[in-house]
Design a protein around this motif. Structure first.
Motif, PDB file in Angstrom:
ATOM      1  N   ASP A 178     -14.273   0.257   0.547  1.00 52.11           N
ATOM      2  CA  ASP A 178     -14.603   1.435  -0.258  1.00 52.11           C
ATOM      3  C   ASP A 178     -16.112   1.617  -0.366  1.00 52.11           C
ATOM      4  O   ASP A 178     -16.629   2.741  -0.284  1.00 52.11           O
ATOM      5  CB  ASP A 178     -14.032   1.305  -1.668  1.00 52.11           C
ATOM      6  N   GLU A 191      -6.214   2.405  -5.186  1.00 51.82           N
ATOM      7  CA  GLU A 191      -5.278   3.522  -5.343  1.00 51.82           C
ATOM      8  C   GLU A 191      -4.217   3.524  -4.249  1.00 51.82           C
ATOM      9  O   GLU A 191      -3.040   3.787  -4.514  1.00 51.82           O
ATOM     10  CB  GLU A 191      -6.054   4.838  -5.341  1.00 51.82           C
ATOM     11  N   THR A 192      -4.600   3.232  -3.013  1.00 53.49           N
ATOM     12  CA  THR A 192      -3.626   3.276  -1.933  1.00 53.49           C
ATOM     13  C   THR A 192      -2.673   2.081  -1.971  1.00 53.49           C
ATOM     14  O   THR A 192      -1.497   2.217  -1.631  1.00 53.49           O
ATOM     15  CB  THR A 192      -4.315   3.351  -0.559  1.00 53.49           C
ATOM     16  N   PRO A 199       0.829  -1.214   0.000  1.00 54.76           N
ATOM     17  CA  PRO A 199       0.000   0.000   0.000  1.00 54.76           C
ATOM     18  C   PRO A 199       0.850   1.245   0.000  1.00 54.76           C
ATOM     19  O   PRO A 199       1.877   1.321   0.672  1.00 54.76           O
ATOM     20  CB  PRO A 199      -0.816  -0.142   1.297  1.00 54.76           C
ATOM     21  N   ASP A 213      -0.358   4.450   0.801  1.00 54.24           N
ATOM     22  CA  ASP A 213      -0.719   5.207   1.988  1.00 54.24           C
ATOM     23  C   ASP A 213      -2.122   4.790   2.388  1.00 54.24           C
ATOM     24  O   ASP A 213      -2.743   3.964   1.743  1.00 54.24           O
ATOM     25  CB  ASP A 213      -0.639   6.720   1.730  1.00 54.24           C
ATOM     26  N   SER A 214      -2.618   5.346   3.467  1.00 59.04           N
ATOM     27  CA  SER A 214      -3.947   4.974   3.935  1.00 59.04           C
ATOM     28  C   SER A 214      -5.011   5.781   3.208  1.00 59.04           C
ATOM     29  O   SER A 214      -4.772   6.898   2.770  1.00 59.04           O
ATOM     30  CB  SER A 214      -4.070   5.194   5.444  1.00 59.04           C
ATOM     31  N   ALA A 215      -6.206   5.196   3.091  1.00 57.73           N
ATOM     32  CA  ALA A 215      -7.303   5.876   2.406  1.00 57.73           C
ATOM     33  C   ALA A 215      -7.793   7.062   3.236  1.00 57.73           C
ATOM     34  O   ALA A 215      -7.729   7.061   4.452  1.00 57.73           O
ATOM     35  CB  ALA A 215      -8.454   4.902   2.168  1.00 57.73           C
ATOM     36  N   GLU A 246      -8.967   1.721  -2.076  1.00 55.84           N
ATOM     37  CA  GLU A 246      -7.864   0.833  -1.707  1.00 55.84           C
ATOM     38  C   GLU A 246      -7.043   0.411  -2.920  1.00 55.84           C
ATOM     39  O   GLU A 246      -5.841   0.168  -2.797  1.00 55.84           O
ATOM     40  CB  GLU A 246      -8.403  -0.357  -0.923  1.00 55.84           C
ATOM     41  N   ARG A 252      -9.719   8.192  -1.526  1.00 55.00           N
ATOM     42  CA  ARG A 252      -8.888   7.351  -2.386  1.00 55.00           C
ATOM     43  C   ARG A 252      -9.202   5.896  -2.083  1.00 55.00           C
ATOM     44  O   ARG A 252      -9.159   5.458  -0.931  1.00 55.00           O
ATOM     45  CB  ARG A 252      -7.400   7.638  -2.176  1.00 55.00           C
TER      46      ARG A 252
END
Length: 335
Positions: free
Chosen positions: A173, A111-112, A33, A35-37, A109, A107
């Motif tokens: 999401d 994407e992260t 990952p 970063d975090s959503a 998951e 964003r």
């Protein structure tokens, strides 16, 4: 119905040939990952999907056709009573999801984590962005840069697809979207009751006739899976959400097109002890329920585009053939 060559076995995180492995299968290929959503703001959003009223009632839940898949827990048949509720007439579209993202900065998951699962014939990416096939399901690859706005990978986009289902959306999401919209995901029982369209005990939302009898009724696979799709129903991947005919309650494409996330945890033995009134699923499990099958299903290897068919995947997994629809929070007794 045209016979196709099947996989001969169940695979993947959702336990079927057209389903994806869980995200951890691709993480093992080297993804991490980014970063975090960003959490969705809880202020009421602009959920614009048409609503269908589902009357209170009792129905027979589970498979009565004999086409159940071993291990999915589609039996025993059992009576379930539900309160009335409202459900989206269609799955959430890319246009609906884009409004959510614009309002919240959310964003996904995909994407992260930096990648999502794409069916091999739908990949639009440079070779360097293709992580390689997952073990046991070589028709699925992790693709860097694949997400809801780039469903085939970085070289794709959703231009002209505002009315297609939002995909590459994980269960987490979908729940974030629901928080923004002031809604929730349907329970598995609500989903099946609504999908049946008032026809108790039928295999499909329209009855027992097969999908291709007297014209196509759903978006599934035709041809030889996973190498060649003859496109007899007109679509390789997703179709617009109002393609084909709605069921008796007014739901469009509850089967085929895309898998749909439900609220419940998955337990193949749940039906043996589930409540008779407003069941909300087990308290825990290894994955969240998916219902309805997708454009990759076919009777010869993954006939899970039936009303009673069950599948699951981990809450952080995303893929090019899964989306969601929502229900109102007015019948909270269903939870």
């Amino acid at each position: 119905m045209t016979t196709t060559e099947g996989t001969g076995a169940d695979h993947g995180g959702c336990g079927c040939g057209c389903g994806t492995p869980g995200r951890d299968a691709f993480v093992r290929l080297g993804a991490r990952p980014a970063d975090s959503a960003v959490a969705a703001r809880l202020a009421a959003g602009r959920h614009g999907v048409e609503q269908v009223h589902i009357p209170a009632g009792t129905f027979t839940m589970g498979d009565s056709s004999g086409d159940r898949n071993a291990g999915d827990g589609e039996t025993p048949l059992h009576e379930v009573t539900l309160d009335a509720f409202e459900i989206d007439a269609t799955t959430v579209t890319t246009a609906d999801f884009a409004r959510f993202v614009a309002d919240t900065g959310y964003r996904t998951e995909a994407e992260t984590f930096g990648f999502s699962a794409v069916f091999h014939l739908a990949i639009e990416a440079d070779p360097a962005d293709i992580m390689g096939p997952a073990d046991g399901t070589p028709w699925w690859s992790g693709v860097r840069g694949a997400d809801w706005a780039h469903p085939g990978g970085p070289l794709s986009n959703i231009e002209g697809h505002d009315d297609h289902p939002a995909t590459h959306v994980s269960w987490n999401d979908a729940v974030a979207y629901c928080a923004w919209a002031g809604r929730r995901l349907p329970t598995e029982a609500e989903w099946e009751y609504a999908a049946r369209g008032g026809i108790d005990g039928a295999k499909y939302p329209w009855g027992d006739a097969e999908v291709d009898d007297d014209g196509w009724r759903a978006n599934i696979w035709q041809g030889t899976f996973p190498r060649a799709n003859t496109l007899d129903d007109g679509w390789l991947t997703t179709a617009p959400v109002r393609t084909f005919e709605p069921n008796g309650y007014g739901l469009w494409q509850p089967v085929g097109n895309v898998w749909e996330w439900c609220q419940d945890w998955f337990d193949p033995g749940y039906y043996r002890h589930s409540p008779a009134t407003s069941p909300a699923g087990p308290e825990r499990g290894g994955g969240r329920i998916l219902r309805g099958g997708s454009y990759l299903c076919h009777i010869s290897y993954c006939n899970r585009y039936r009303n009673s068919a069950r599948s699951s995947n981990t809450p952080d997994s995303s893929m090019g053939n899964a989306g969601f629809r929502t229900v109102s929070r007015t019948a909270e007794s269903a939870r």
